[in-house]
Design a protein around this motif. Structure first.
Motif, mmCIF file in Angstrom:
data_model
loop_
_atom_site.group_PDB
_atom_site.id
_atom_site.type_symbol
_atom_site.label_atom_id
_atom_site.label_comp_id
_atom_site.label_asym_id
_atom_site.label_seq_id
_atom_site.Cartn_x
_atom_site.Cartn_y
_atom_site.Cartn_z
ATOM 1 N N ILE A 266 43.710 45.108 39.242
ATOM 2 C CA ILE A 266 45.048 44.600 39.562
ATOM 3 C C ILE A 266 44.919 43.244 40.261
ATOM 4 C CG2 ILE A 266 47.156 45.021 40.884
ATOM 5 C CD1 ILE A 266 46.613 48.050 40.460
ATOM 6 N N HIS A 267 43.915 43.145 41.133
ATOM 7 C CA HIS A 267 43.641 41.860 41.793
ATOM 8 C C HIS A 267 43.384 40.765 40.748
ATOM 9 C CE1 HIS A 267 41.859 39.322 45.059
ATOM 10 N NE2 HIS A 267 41.215 38.812 44.026
ATOM 11 N N GLU A 268 42.477 41.044 39.820
ATOM 12 C CA GLU A 268 42.161 40.035 38.794
ATOM 13 C C GLU A 268 43.368 39.777 37.898
ATOM 14 O OE1 GLU A 268 39.654 38.341 39.381
ATOM 15 O OE2 GLU A 268 38.574 39.728 40.691
ATOM 16 N N GLY A 270 46.416 39.679 38.928
ATOM 17 C CA GLY A 270 47.228 38.697 39.652
ATOM 18 C C GLY A 270 46.744 37.280 39.368
ATOM 19 N N HIS A 271 45.428 37.086 39.385
ATOM 20 C CA HIS A 271 44.872 35.773 39.013
ATOM 21 C C HIS A 271 45.230 35.455 37.560
ATOM 22 C CE1 HIS A 271 42.577 34.979 42.636
ATOM 23 N NE2 HIS A 271 41.866 36.076 42.536
ATOM 24 N N GLY A 272 45.064 36.461 36.710
ATOM 25 C CA GLY A 272 45.294 36.257 35.272
ATOM 26 C C GLY A 272 46.745 35.915 34.963
ATOM 27 N N HIS A 296 46.106 30.615 44.463
ATOM 28 C CA HIS A 296 45.580 31.535 43.443
ATOM 29 C C HIS A 296 45.364 32.915 44.046
ATOM 30 C CE1 HIS A 296 44.347 32.028 39.391
ATOM 31 N NE2 HIS A 296 44.074 30.750 39.210
ATOM 32 N N GLU A 297 44.750 32.904 45.219
ATOM 33 C CA GLU A 297 44.463 34.179 45.880
ATOM 34 C C GLU A 297 45.760 34.875 46.301
ATOM 35 O OE1 GLU A 297 41.410 34.938 45.502
ATOM 36 O OE2 GLU A 297 41.501 36.863 46.545
ATOM 37 N N SER A 298 46.796 34.113 46.597
ATOM 38 C CA SER A 298 48.073 34.741 46.974
ATOM 39 C C SER A 298 48.612 35.579 45.818
ATOM 40 C CB SER A 298 49.113 33.689 47.369
ATOM 41 O OG SER A 298 49.706 33.079 46.229
ATOM 42 N N GLN A 299 48.373 35.118 44.600
ATOM 43 C CA GLN A 299 48.894 35.843 43.446
ATOM 44 C C GLN A 299 48.123 37.146 43.237
ATOM 45 O OE1 GLN A 299 51.853 34.526 41.842
ATOM 46 N NE2 GLN A 299 51.521 33.714 43.887
ATOM 47 N N SER A 300 46.793 37.088 43.416
ATOM 48 C CA SER A 300 46.016 38.320 43.237
ATOM 49 C C SER A 300 46.331 39.311 44.351
ATOM 50 C CB SER A 300 44.522 38.011 43.197
ATOM 51 O OG SER A 300 44.116 37.355 44.373
ATOM 52 N N ARG A 301 46.464 38.815 45.586
ATOM 53 C CA ARG A 301 46.705 39.716 46.723
ATOM 54 C C ARG A 301 48.101 40.322 46.665
ATOM 55 N NH1 ARG A 301 42.137 39.867 50.267
ATOM 56 N NH2 ARG A 301 40.718 38.463 49.202
HETATM 57 ZN ZN ZN Z 1 40.593 36.805 44.062
#
Ligand code: ZN
Length: 503
Positions: A266-268, A270-272, A296-301
């Motif tokens: 799910i984390h990846e 968010g990046h995707g 970018h990290e905000s989207q995965s988190r």
């Molecule tokens: Zn990440």
């Protein structure tokens, strides 16, 4: 030459450089997913040849001429055009201002550094690694000097990952975060629920990989990952690469830790989703690239934590999870499953940390990095400083350097300034989350119906489609109407964990 002609010329050159970069990413993905061991030498040769072509494309003198012409006409450019020129200038300076022998020496040092770190970690021998780390710092400072940032080399390191970011800004944000988070972690760790959550998580055993694969595919599709424009495979360390119409994610499976593959996927995702949401027609320019690693990290988190650890999310997915794994979940009541999903426990190791304590691991690294760059802290004193900080922040002290200062690979090849992005991403994600909730208070009810479209649509329009027109700090201000602040993250952690862990 007119500005339009110059921009068209510039864009064509940038797009060509970007195409080569995506070929490099694909080779890197393939190396971690498919490459047979016997192909390593050939792959290294392919990558070296490609790196040469990329460098030639990125340092093409025509780029310099077009940039010079456009910068001379800056007042006549639109905001978008200025963003394109400014971002291209950053890349061009990096490609042209570092002497070739320096680039080579730094690459060789990075490779030596990695091996020295791996040896030192295995032998728990920081002293053997210290000279390498000193050399890496020296290289980083020289690099900042070549780029005209010799007076503030750590700012330069931060800016490389997040344009415009400075150590002073990070320090202000982290100090405020630390003040609120340290007591919250102590509270949670001392709660009786912490033990129950640990036990619940430990009960999740024997989940066949085929079922895990099926379930995570359903989850990631449902939240919006477009599998006609991306895929997910298995690698040793999960990551996400590629962009636009070809996004490659990876995960790894463990039958006795089914939530690991699920949440890392799910984390990846968010990046995707961010990469799939960038405007494809602008790939290669500032309008078609993400706003920096923190955003970018905000989207995965956001997808991993605010969304996928919420009650609403599990109201929809729990019956499905039990449907795929009826035998494995039969003895686990609903509230225990939810606790296992939200287990919090301070640990010495960053990559094993839960979402509450993770932030303190980052604060620790930032504070030490900053002091290493300013000279306040000598490399030889790093292990002791690490132990002291770990005690203060996490309430834990590593019995050795392997589980302390030697645990992360990042500094070994000179990757300084990267750590803060993780925690800033958490702050950005939480602030975006509360803005989304303001606009759509029934967001979790959407999730409970398996509907994630409003949230994704809102992120698409306000974050993804913006590319790099704005820095992360500017963008968060535009989207939420307020400056970046850690209080949203603290509020979120208190609301979720304070409630769940109230003893
Ligand atoms: Zn990440």
């Amino acid at each position: 030459m007119t500005n339009d002609a110059a921009l068209a010329g510039l864009t064509a050159l940038l797009k060509r450089a970007h195409v080569l970069a995506t070929v490099g990413e694909l080779l890197g993905w393939d190396e971690q997913v498919n490459l047979p061991p016997g192909g390593a030498d050939q792959r290294a040769a392919q990558q070296a040849a490609l790196a040469e072509a990329q460098h030639a494309a990125g340092s093409d003198p025509r780029l310099g001429e077009l940039l010079g012409a456009l910068e001379g006409q800056r007042e006549k450019l639109t905001t978008d055009q200025r963003a394109i020129v400014a971002n291209a200038r950053r890349d061009y300076d990096r490609a042209t201002r570092l002497p070739a022998d320096f680039v080579q020496a730094k690459a060789a040092q990075g490779s030596r550094g990695y091996h020295a770190w791996a040896r030192a970690k295995a032998a728990d021998d920081f002293a053997g690694y210290a000279p390498v780390l000193e050399k890496n710092l020296e290289f980083a400072k020289r690099e900042a000097g070549y780029l005209g940032r010799g007076g503030a080399p750590y700012d330069y390191m931060l800016d490389r990952h997040d344009p415009g970011l400075t150590a002073a800004t990070v320090e202000r944000l982290f100090d405020e975060l630390k003040r609120d988070l340290v007591p919250l972690v102590r509270e949670i760790a001392g709660s009786a629920t912490a033990g129950r959550a640990r036990e619940a998580a430990a009960k999740l055993k024997g989940f066949p990989v085929a079922g895990q694969r099926e379930f995570l595919r359903e989850v990631t599709s449902k939240i919006g990952f477009d599998y006609t424009r991306g895929r997910i495979d298995v690698s040793l360390h999960p990551f996400c690469s590629g962009t636009g119409g070809d996004v490659r994610m990876t995960t790894r499976f463990n039958e006795d830790a089914p939530l690991d593959a699920l949440f890392s996927s799910i984390h990846e995702t968010g990046h995707g989703l961010y990469e799939q949401g960038l405007p494809v027609e602008h790939l290669g320019t500032a309008l078609g690239i993400h706003a920096g690693m923190a955003m970018h990290e905000s989207q995965s988190r956001l997808w991993e934590n605010q969304v996928a650890r919420s009650r609403g999310f599990w109201r929809f997915f729990e019956p499905r999870f039990r449907g795929v794994f009826p035998a494995q979940t039969a003895a686990i009541p609903s509230d225990e499953l939810y606790l296992a999903i939200n287990a919090v426990e301070p640990t010495l190791i960053r990559v094993e940390a839960d979402e509450v304590t993770y932030n303190l691991h980052i604060v620790l690294r930032f504070e030490l990095e900053k002091k290493l760059f300013s000279g306040e802290l000598a490399v030889r004193d790093l292990p002791a400083a690490w132990r002291a900080a770990s005690r203060d922040l996490l309430g834990l002290e590593a019995p050795n350097d392997r589980e302390g200062v030697l645990q992360d690979v990042h500094w070994s090849d000179g990757s300084f300034g990267y750590f803060p992005s993780y925690c800033l991403g958490n702050m950005l994600g939480a602030q975006l989350w509360y803005r989304a909730l303001e606009l759509r208070p029934g967001l979790e009810d959407d999730f409970a119906r398996g509907d994630f479209s409003w949230l994704l649509g809102w992120l698409r329009e306000n974050v993804h489609a913006q590319g790099r027109r704005f820095s992360a700090l500017e963008l968060i201000q535009r989207v939420t109407g307020a400056e970046l602040s850690p209080r949203h993250l603290v509020r979120y952690l208190r609301e979720r964990y304070g409630t769940l862990y109230r003893a």
